[in-house]
Design a protein around this motif. Structure first.
Motif, PDB file in Angstrom:
ATOM      1  N   GLN A 143      47.276 -67.040  65.377  1.00 35.26           N
ATOM      2  CA  GLN A 143      46.513 -68.248  65.083  1.00 35.26           C
ATOM      3  C   GLN A 143      47.432 -69.455  65.022  1.00 35.26           C
ATOM      4  O   GLN A 143      47.047 -70.562  65.396  1.00 35.26           O
ATOM      5  CB  GLN A 143      45.762 -68.088  63.753  1.00 35.26           C
ATOM      6  N   ASP A 147      46.846 -72.866  67.031  1.00 33.88           N
ATOM      7  CA  ASP A 147      46.761 -74.158  66.348  1.00 33.88           C
ATOM      8  C   ASP A 147      47.784 -75.138  66.917  1.00 33.88           C
ATOM      9  O   ASP A 147      47.502 -76.331  67.068  1.00 33.88           O
ATOM     10  CB  ASP A 147      46.982 -73.991  64.843  1.00 33.88           C
ATOM     11  N   ASP A 151      46.931 -78.619  68.708  1.00 33.60           N
ATOM     12  CA  ASP A 151      47.502 -79.895  68.264  1.00 33.60           C
ATOM     13  C   ASP A 151      48.104 -80.661  69.438  1.00 33.60           C
ATOM     14  O   ASP A 151      48.019 -81.903  69.508  1.00 33.60           O
ATOM     15  CB  ASP A 151      48.574 -79.653  67.200  1.00 33.60           C
TER      16      ASP A 151
END
Length: 362
Positions: A143, A147, A151
């Protein structure tokens, strides 16, 4: 008299030259290699062959457009306009997997718009890379990695927005600015904002072919902007009967563009069904316009998800003329109309749908 005629010929020649595109290139070591110029549909619009290390392409400029110039295995996007474009093709040594090889490299230069086009494409590429990484990510990816890449996408998107705003606001004599507005910002900005930026462009841009295309785009956006009477249309129903939007005048109508294959559309269905059940007896109607191109898929989705309201479709997918008329570039797309057929919302989804419908169905 002779001087006047000579001057007229010179002026005529300059004007005629301004209506031509001209690409001058050097390509040492590429003699006999084909040079092609293609439009955005990958159709070749001009070609030549490298001779004595040089080439030239010149023809009447039918329209300002983004095109692709290829020399051998090298290719670059260019802005085809009335200003000269310079191209240099050379062999560059590169190392791939420990092996060195010579590959063709093409460098484009010209007016400011050539530089702006490169910046535009570089920004779009920065957006695409994390999107592709997320799309091809394996199930076991952490994860944290997901992420991090997400971003990167958010940062790239922000950079693109800032760049596009800067070009369309500050570069008033830029064809690229008009292209950005037509192909990208027209999907995001309000009509009033787009119109203000268009009005600030130079006459050179506004009177060009891309300027005319942008003006047509703005006119079509204005036709389906807030406060306008929704354009009427007629399409076949699942029963092969013709149904017109105008036949629903007097009801509060949600014109809902969707498709059986659209995940976000189907996720919105429970909310739409809830609002429809609550307000259908108070004059609320839904007209769903499907962008399916297969009849069975369309009908099966209506039955499976129990969509008990009105449906129409041209069964032409993204080529649906009504989707084009309403400038639909992504789905779900929802237009909420009052009882007079006036567009009162273009983003009534989720909780906002019931909030807006409740105001109109008192």
């Amino acid at each position: 008299m002779k001087r006047i005629l000579l001057l007229a010929c010179i002026v005529s020649s300059i004007q005629a030259g301004a209506q031509n595109y001209r690409i001058l290139g050097t390509a040492d070591g590429f003699d006999g290699v084909k040079v092609t110029l293609s439009n955005d549909k990958k159709q070749i619009i001009d070609s030549t062959v490298v001779t004595n290390g040089k080439f030239m392409l010149e023809r009447p400029l039918e329209k300002v457009q983004v095109a692709s110039l290829k020399v051998g295995g090298a290719g670059e996007a260019i802005l085809l306009d009335e200003n000269p474009i310079m191209a240099v093709c050379k062999l560059t040594r590169r190392t791939y997997k420990g092996k060195e090889s010579e590959v063709p490299d093409l460098v484009i230069s010209g007016d400011d718009d050539q530089h702006l086009l490169s910046r535009m494409n570089a920004a779009l590429m920065l957006e695409m890379m994390p999107m592709m990484a997320l799309a091809f990510m394996k199930d076991g990816t952490s994860q944290g990695m997901r992420d991090s890449i997400a971003d990167m996408y958010v940062a790239a998107k922000k950079h693109t927005k800032e760049l596009f705003d800067s070009i369309t606001i500050n570069c008033r004599d830029s064809y690229v600015g008009a292209i950005i507005m037509k192909d990208h910002l027209s999907k995001e900005l309000s009509y009033d904002t787009l119109k203000a930026r268009f009005d600030a462009f130079s006459d050179r841009v506004k009177t060009s072919s891309i300027g005319h295309e942008l003006a047509e785009k703005l006119a079509s956006l204005n036709a389906v902007s807030l406060g306008r009477i929704a354009p009427d249309f007629t399409l076949p129903t699942p029963e092969d009967k013709e149904l017109s939007l105008s036949s629903l005048r007097g009801s509060v109508v949600l014109v809902d563009f969707w498709a059986s294959w659209c995940g976000p559309c189907l996720r919105e269905v429970p909310n739409v069904k809830k609002v429809y059940a609550k307000y259908k007896d108070k004059g609320f109607e839904i007209l769903s316009v499907s962008l399916d191109d297969k009849r069975d898929n369309w009908l099966n989705a209506i039955k499976k998800h129990e969509l008990a309201w009105k449906h129409v479709s041209s069964l032409k997918g993204w080529q649906c003329p009504i989707a084009k008329q309403y400038n639909v570039t992504g789905i779900p797309a929802m237009f909420l109309l009052d009882r007079d057929g006036k567009i009162v919302s273009t983003n009534a989804r989720g909780e906002k749908l019931e909030e807006e419908v409740s105001k109109l169905c008192k």
